[in-house]
Design an enzyme around this catalytic site. Structure first.
Site, short mmCIF file in Angstrom:
data_model
loop_
_atom_site.label_atom_id
_atom_site.label_comp_id
_atom_site.label_asym_id
_atom_site.label_seq_id
_atom_site.Cartn_x
_atom_site.Cartn_y
_atom_site.Cartn_z
N CYS A 168 -4.21 14.34 0.93
CA CYS A 168 -3.69 12.99 0.72
C CYS A 168 -3.27 12.86 -0.74
CB CYS A 168 -4.79 11.98 1.05
SG CYS A 168 -4.29 10.26 0.82
N HIS A 222 -2.63 9.50 10.04
CA HIS A 222 -3.16 9.51 8.68
C HIS A 222 -2.55 8.37 7.87
CE1 HIS A 222 -4.35 11.60 4.79
NE2 HIS A 222 -3.43 10.73 4.38
N GLU A 223 -1.22 8.23 7.94
CA GLU A 223 -0.55 7.19 7.15
C GLU A 223 -0.97 5.79 7.60
OE1 GLU A 223 0.67 7.95 4.44
OE2 GLU A 223 0.75 10.08 4.87
NI NI Z 1 -2.98 9.73 2.58
#
Ligand code: NI
Length: 193
Positions: free
Chosen positions: A110, A152-153
């Site tokens: 990330c 994830h986003e």
């Molecule tokens: Ni991220």
């Protein structure tokens, strides 16, 4: 056009629940998205969520380049990447629904947690929808790496960072250390007597 500062883990904005985009067609949104795209290009990631650049609204951008380093890592681990290349997508007020119960584990990184990765289990197959930059409805099914990037986003919009989803914290670490001990899945299976 500007490169925005990316919040790093520990900054409270990353733990906030973001609010819906009220006017997806507003010129301010378009300017902001331009800056997010510049920021993502500069940082070299595959996705970015608005709260990562200090604006807690439900907007993410992502792309799934077939040959990205992350996609390569997926393949090395023997996981399905998907053959589809997804062009840069702007998604506002997204909704994700898992299809089926199958999950798989893979390493994630990330931009808010530089130089680190950890193994996260997520649904393999999802359906997602939202509003695009021109006000159009986007509705897609996704599997493999594409599905993981979107999940994830969108987690960022609910204040969730991937370490919160790691089931075995021993898999969480610095990339250069993890690389030393990384064994692709197929080799690992061959080694098993
Ligand atoms: Ni991220």
């Amino acid at each position: 056009m500007a490169i925005l500062k990316i919040a790093r883990m520990g900054h409270p904005i990353l733990g906030m629940k973001s609010v819906p985009v009220e006017d997806p067609g507003a010129p301010e949104i378009r300017y902001f998205v331009d800056d997010m795209i510049d920021t993502l290009d500069d940082a070299g990631g595959v996705g970015l969520a608005a709260p990562q650049v200090h604006l807690p609204i439900r907007l993410v951008i992502f792309k799934v380049p077939d040959a990205s380093a992350a996609a390569e890592r997926y393949r090395a681990a023997g996981l399905e990447v998907g053959t589809e290349e997804i062009p840069l997508t702007v998604l506002m007020n997204p909704v994700i629904v898992a299809i089926g119960n199958e999950t798989h584990a893979a390493y994630e990184g990330c931009l808010s947690i530089p130089d680190m990765s950890g193994e996260v289990h997520r649904p393999v197959h999802i359906r997602y929808s939202g509003i695009g930059l021109d006000g159009e409805t986007i509705a897609r099914e996704a599997t493999g790496f594409h599905a993981r990037v979107v999940q994830h986003e969108c987690d960022h919009l609910d204040g969730i960072l991937y370490p919160q989803r790691i089931s075995d914290m021993r898999t969480f670490g610095y990339n250069d250390e993890l690389r030393k001990s990384f064994v692709p899945k197929e080799e690992a299976e061959e080694d098993t007597p």
